[in-house]
Motif scaffolding. Structure first.
Motif, PDB file in Angstrom:
ATOM      1  N   VAL A 239       1.329  -1.215   0.344  1.00 12.34           N
ATOM      2  CA  VAL A 239       0.117  -0.350  -0.172  1.00 12.34           C
ATOM      3  C   VAL A 239       0.813   1.002   0.732  1.00 12.34           C
ATOM      4  CG1 VAL A 239      -1.995   1.418   1.042  1.00 12.34           C
ATOM      5  CG2 VAL A 239      -1.548  -0.856   1.219  1.00 12.34           C
ATOM      6  N   PHE A 240       1.006   1.930  -1.026  1.00 12.35           N
ATOM      7  CA  PHE A 240       1.025   3.192  -1.707  1.00 12.35           C
ATOM      8  C   PHE A 240       0.407   4.083  -0.880  1.00 12.35           C
ATOM      9  CE2 PHE A 240       3.734   0.153  -3.547  1.00 12.35           C
ATOM     10  CZ  PHE A 240       5.329   0.114  -3.263  1.00 12.35           C
ATOM     11  N   HIS A 241       1.443   5.669  -0.532  1.00 15.31           N
ATOM     12  CA  HIS A 241       0.651   7.245  -0.589  1.00 15.31           C
ATOM     13  C   HIS A 241       1.287   8.194  -0.289  1.00 15.31           C
ATOM     14  CE1 HIS A 241      -2.377   9.905   1.575  1.00 15.31           C
ATOM     15  NE2 HIS A 241      -3.158   9.103   1.906  1.00 15.31           N
ATOM     16  N   ALA A 242       1.059   9.228  -1.067  1.00 16.72           N
ATOM     17  CA  ALA A 242       1.877  10.254  -1.048  1.00 16.72           C
ATOM     18  C   ALA A 242       1.989  11.061   0.451  1.00 16.72           C
ATOM     19  CB  ALA A 242       1.385  11.193  -2.124  1.00 16.72           C
ATOM     20  N   ASP A 243       3.243  11.670   0.936  1.00 22.45           N
ATOM     21  CA  ASP A 243       3.179  12.428   2.010  1.00 22.45           C
ATOM     22  C   ASP A 243       3.209  13.810   1.824  1.00 22.45           C
ATOM     23  OD1 ASP A 243       4.670  12.387   4.844  1.00 22.45           O
ATOM     24  OD2 ASP A 243       6.479  12.447   3.584  1.00 22.45           O
ATOM     25  N   ILE A 244       1.434  13.874   1.648  1.00 20.64           N
ATOM     26  CA  ILE A 244       0.698  15.356   1.404  1.00 20.64           C
ATOM     27  C   ILE A 244      -0.734  14.344   2.001  1.00 20.64           C
ATOM     28  CG2 ILE A 244       0.178  15.007  -1.410  1.00 20.64           C
ATOM     29  CD1 ILE A 244       0.685  17.511  -1.520  1.00 20.64           C
ATOM     30  N   HIS A 245      -1.441  16.025   1.891  1.00 14.64           N
ATOM     31  CA  HIS A 245      -2.237  15.700   2.270  1.00 14.64           C
ATOM     32  C   HIS A 245      -3.565  15.619   1.239  1.00 14.64           C
ATOM     33  CE1 HIS A 245      -6.431  15.723   4.708  1.00 14.64           C
ATOM     34  NE2 HIS A 245      -6.663  16.753   3.788  1.00 14.64           N
TER      35      HIS A 245
ATOM     36  N   ALA B 145       4.818   3.927  -6.555  1.00 12.83           N
ATOM     37  CA  ALA B 145       5.346   5.818  -5.986  1.00 12.83           C
ATOM     38  C   ALA B 145       4.819   7.058  -7.124  1.00 12.83           C
ATOM     39  CB  ALA B 145       6.722   5.835  -5.738  1.00 12.83           C
ATOM     40  N   VAL B 146       5.337   6.924  -8.025  1.00 10.19           N
ATOM     41  CA  VAL B 146       4.752   7.696  -9.887  1.00 10.19           C
ATOM     42  C   VAL B 146       3.740   7.701  -9.741  1.00 10.19           C
ATOM     43  CG1 VAL B 146       5.282   8.575 -12.208  1.00 10.19           C
ATOM     44  CG2 VAL B 146       7.485   7.270 -10.658  1.00 10.19           C
ATOM     45  N   PHE B 147       2.887   7.104  -9.794  1.00  7.30           N
ATOM     46  CA  PHE B 147       1.820   7.210  -9.557  1.00  7.30           C
ATOM     47  C   PHE B 147       0.560   7.285  -8.837  1.00  7.30           C
ATOM     48  CE2 PHE B 147      -2.892   4.480 -10.533  1.00  7.30           C
ATOM     49  CZ  PHE B 147      -3.003   5.311 -11.828  1.00  7.30           C
ATOM     50  N   ALA B 148       1.364   7.057  -7.498  1.00  5.56           N
ATOM     51  CA  ALA B 148       0.781   7.612  -6.090  1.00  5.56           C
ATOM     52  C   ALA B 148       0.929   9.239  -5.791  1.00  5.56           C
ATOM     53  CB  ALA B 148       0.951   6.971  -4.894  1.00  5.56           C
ATOM     54  N   ALA B 149       2.294   9.706  -5.916  1.00  7.85           N
ATOM     55  CA  ALA B 149       2.772  11.137  -6.238  1.00  7.85           C
ATOM     56  C   ALA B 149       1.864  11.805  -6.914  1.00  7.85           C
ATOM     57  CB  ALA B 149       3.909  11.361  -6.361  1.00  7.85           C
TER      58      ALA B 149
ATOM     59  N   PHE C  29       5.625   7.121   0.148  1.00 12.54           N
ATOM     60  CA  PHE C  29       5.982   5.836   1.625  1.00 12.54           C
ATOM     61  C   PHE C  29       5.022   4.831   1.234  1.00 12.54           C
ATOM     62  CE2 PHE C  29       2.773   8.183   3.650  1.00 12.54           C
ATOM     63  CZ  PHE C  29       2.202   7.407   4.582  1.00 12.54           C
ATOM     64  N   TYR C  30       5.599   3.472   1.669  1.00 14.39           N
ATOM     65  CA  TYR C  30       4.492   2.167   1.521  1.00 14.39           C
ATOM     66  C   TYR C  30       4.208   1.716   2.786  1.00 14.39           C
ATOM     67  CZ  TYR C  30       9.075  -0.163   0.148  1.00 14.39           C
ATOM     68  OH  TYR C  30      10.421  -0.015   0.079  1.00 14.39           O
ATOM     69  N   VAL C  31       3.667   0.647   3.007  1.00 17.87           N
ATOM     70  CA  VAL C  31       3.973   0.420   4.123  1.00 17.87           C
ATOM     71  C   VAL C  31       2.841  -1.206   3.894  1.00 17.87           C
ATOM     72  CG1 VAL C  31       3.415   2.006   6.082  1.00 17.87           C
ATOM     73  CG2 VAL C  31       1.178   0.747   4.628  1.00 17.87           C
ATOM     74  N   SER C  32       2.644  -2.455   5.026  1.00 12.88           N
ATOM     75  CA  SER C  32       1.893  -3.720   4.442  1.00 12.88           C
ATOM     76  C   SER C  32       0.071  -3.118   4.914  1.00 12.88           C
ATOM     77  CB  SER C  32       1.997  -4.742   5.155  1.00 12.88           C
ATOM     78  OG  SER C  32       1.793  -4.673   6.540  1.00 12.88           O
ATOM     79  N   PRO C  33      -0.606  -3.781   4.505  1.00 15.92           N
ATOM     80  CA  PRO C  33      -2.256  -3.341   4.376  1.00 15.92           C
ATOM     81  C   PRO C  33      -1.963  -4.232   6.225  1.00 15.92           C
ATOM     82  CG  PRO C  33      -1.571  -5.023   2.422  1.00 15.92           C
ATOM     83  CD  PRO C  33      -0.184  -4.702   2.882  1.00 15.92           C
ATOM     84  N   SER C  34      -1.331  -4.470   7.142  1.00 18.90           N
ATOM     85  CA  SER C  34      -1.950  -5.104   7.957  1.00 18.90           C
ATOM     86  C   SER C  34      -1.154  -3.674   9.252  1.00 18.90           C
ATOM     87  CB  SER C  34      -0.454  -5.547   8.948  1.00 18.90           C
ATOM     88  OG  SER C  34       0.508  -5.925   8.817  1.00 18.90           O
TER      89      SER C  34
END
Length: 665
Positions: free
Chosen positions: A489-495, A518-522, A538-543
């Motif tokens: 799971v990816f997420h851009a570091d922005i609100h 990451a490019v897609f998320a940004a 950043f990216y994390v695991s679903p858990s």
């Protein structure tokens, strides 16, 4: 028999779902795939295609339909007035088979009427209440559907079981020689299977005659109907398709029907989904025998009604002609007839024997050139033959009144014949429409929309499916329903950014897929609108995702709390490529993804980045460049409508086109 169209009750349920899905959405485009087969594309969070196919059906479809390269004139007119408008309301007119789309556009409030009775119609009405255009133009006794005419709804066919007073419904429950099922279909708009279901639940046979039932039966029917509909709950409605023993669809409903307890059934999460699958399977089935049989029966029934009305008109016209000839003839001899009438009345008052009166009155009539047939003393009438006419006149009143009665009967019969002639013309039009469609149900090329197309998506250069939410709702759905424990799971570091999920399916993505995700998320974050050139992701695991907020805080829809450490990809560039390739079914397909992922599938693409060019203009530039490039590689040009999806698939905000590098590979 296989059902081939929607009833008023079906429309009541589908309209409630359409309102839930589409209200306050924007009309992005309109397509007429074939005559009378229309798609309305609505942007309401996600993309929805509303299929309008009068007189059969209206519902959201998940199938892709091949559109004509040149839209017909009606389509262009609808687009000119409605595209860009906001869908303020979707309603059903009374309990009729009429759906009304209320649309607030640039020049005012428009209404689009979809009529699903007889041969069906689509009518656009301007803010002043006049017809702009219609699928079928016609002039009828009670309404005119032509450009510029004042729009009028058709007269009510029956009663509305949900809004009309129950006393009115009970009053309509007459003792005529008709079955209860027929009364429900005609008066309440409840044909089979719903009439069968309601009657089964209240313990009345569908062949029971009205004359054998108390008026309270009508109240029981309405109460049962309201009970069934209220038990269905709020939209979306859990719905069903019923299958024959050989697996063919035979019926559908927005609640479970007990009368079909012995049939196999399929359950769907919404009525729109059930309708979409039902009709698609129906028209795709070999020979479409059920609908063909239903249509042949419709033609036979229409022909039977047409012949019956023609016969009735002929009888009425003959009778009207007889009455007028009698009235005209009596008018010529009115003075002589007054003399006969006066003699009969005077003799009667003088107490002369009735037999003698008849004999003497017969002689008087004979001398005047008439023949007295009979005198009915109790009723005060005498019959006379005159110039081939057999007339009945009153000897107690004015002969002129008797003549006026014949003229009135002439006018009444002539009026009835005229009314039937309008009905006859409608039936002939309906018959022509049915016969023109006897051979084929409108066949169009379709492709089932894949489950992940509700999200922004692409396949990485290594073949991993990468998904991104489009809004808060799809963000929530993506994480809760479509993310497995082994995914990333990816997420851009922005609100203001979507979650991006790499579906690993047990494999381990390399740095190439990680960078593409990451490019897609940004690129789909608020950073694109703010014209950033790069951003950390950043990216994390679903858990590590949780819906439990920190103490004293609240997590809105689509948001999740991140637990534990994050893996960062620094300074990720905001840049996408829009590519054009051929899909497996030999149709053109658009790809919106990081350049390396697009380059792995096609050499025909255009690179874009955040910029000042408005999205609509940017789409036009991308379209023209892709079409130009495709001519060098593909035979034929891609369909114009394929680029409509870019409205949803490109990031929010403006952009710019980067250099013309094609990335040969």
């Amino acid at each position: 028999m296989t059902r081939s169209s929607m009833s008023s009750l079906d429309l009541a349920f589908v309209v409630r779902e359409l309102s839930m899905f589409l209200r306050e959405g924007f009309i992005d485009n309109i397509y007429i795939v074939k005559e009378g087969f229309m798609l309305i594309r609505v942007r309401a969070g996600g993309r929805y295609d509303v299929l309008v196919d009068p007189p059969r059906r209206i519902h959201i479809t998940e199938f892709e339909y091949e559109k004509p390269r040149m839209p017909p004139g009606l389509c262009m007119t609808l687009r000119r007035h409605l595209v860009g408008g906001r869908l303020k309301e979707i309603s059903q007119h009374r309990f009729e088979r009429i759906v009304v789309f209320s649309i607030k556009a640039r020049k005012g409030d428009y209404k689009l009427y979809v009529e699903l009775f007889r041969e069906g119609n689509i009518i656009l009405v301007d803010p002043g209440g006049r017809v702009i255009c219609a699928l079928r133009r016609k002039r009828m006794k009670d309404r005119v559907i032509v450009d510029g005419a004042e729009f009028k709804l058709p007269p009510a066919v029956g009663l509305d079981p949900f809004s009309d007073p129950i006393d009115d419904i009970a009053e309509s429950f007459s003792s005529e020689d008709a079955s209860i099922a027929r009364w429900m279909a005609i008066t309440l708009g409840l044909p089979s299977p719903y009439s069968d279901e309601i009657l089964s639940r209240i313990g009345i046979g569908k062949d029971s005659m009205l004359r054998d039932l108390p008026r309270s039966t009508a109240i029981g029917i309405v109460e049962a109907l309201k009970g069934i509909t209220s038990s269905a709950g709020d939209p979306p409605f859990k719905s069903y398709i019923y299958l024959s023993s050989d697996g063919m669809p035979v019926d559908f409903s927005p609640f479970k029907l007990e009368i079909y307890r012995d049939l196999r059934l399929e359950e769907y999460p919404s009525f729109n989904a059930a309708l979409d699958n039902y009709f698609h399977r129906l028209i795709s089935s070999e020979g479409y025998s059920g609908v063909a049989e239903a249509r042949r029966k419709q033609v036979a029934d229409t022909l039977k009604n047409l012949r019956r009305i023609e016969s009735r008109i002929a009888k009425l016209e003959s009778k009207a002609s007889d009455y007028k000839r009698i009235a005209d003839t009596l008018s010529i001899y009115m003075d002589r007839l007054e003399a006969i009438a006066s003699f009969i009345l005077g003799s009667k008052r003088s107490g002369i024997d009735e037999k003698r009166i008849i004999e003497e009155a017969s002689d008087i009539a004979s001398n005047l050139g008439f023949k007295l047939v009979d005198i009915d003393f109790p009723s005060g009438l005498f019959r006379i033959e005159i110039d081939g006419c057999d007339a009945e006149l009153s000897f107690t009143g004015n002969v002129y009144e008797s003549i006026s009665r014949y003229y009135a009967m002439y006018k009444r019969r002539y009026g009835e014949a005229e009314s039937l002639r309008f009905k006859l013309e409608e039936l002939r039009e309906s018959l022509a429409e049915l016969e023109s469609k006897m051979a084929v149900y409108p066949q169009v090329k379709t492709r089932r929309r894949r489950w992940y197309e509700k999200f922004n998506f692409f396949y990485s250069s290594e073949g991993f499916l990468v998904l991104a939410g489009r809004d808060a709702s799809t963000n929530e759905i993506l994480i809760k329903k479509y993310t497995d424990q082994n995914d990333m799971v990816f997420h851009a570091d922005i609100h203001g950014a979507p979650f991006v999920v790499v579906k690993t399916e047990g494999r381990i993505p390399s740095e190439a897929t990680i960078m593409e995700a990451a490019v897609f998320a940004a690129s789909y974050s608020q950073a694109w609108r703010d014209r950033f050139s790069s951003l950390d992701v950043f990216y994390v695991s679903p858990s590590q995702l949780s819906k439990s907020p920190p103490p004293g805080q609240y997590l809105p829809k689509g948001a999740f709390r991140i637990l534990g450490s994050k893996n960062y990809v620094r300074s990720v560039p905001l840049e996408l490529a829009v590519g054009l390739t051929l899909s497996e079914d030999s149709g053109f397909e658009l790809i919106v993804a990081p350049e390396s992922a697009v380059k792995a599938r096609t050499s025909i693409y255009v690179r874009i980045a955040p910029g000042s060019i408005p999205k609509d203009k940017l789409i036009g530039l991308v379209r023209s460049r892709l079409v130009e490039k495709s001519r060098k590689v593909f035979e034929g040009e891609p369909p114009i409508d394929i680029f409509d999806d870019l409205r949803y698939r490109l990031p929010a905000g403006g952009g710019r086109i980067l250099d013309e590098r094609e990335g040969l590979g």
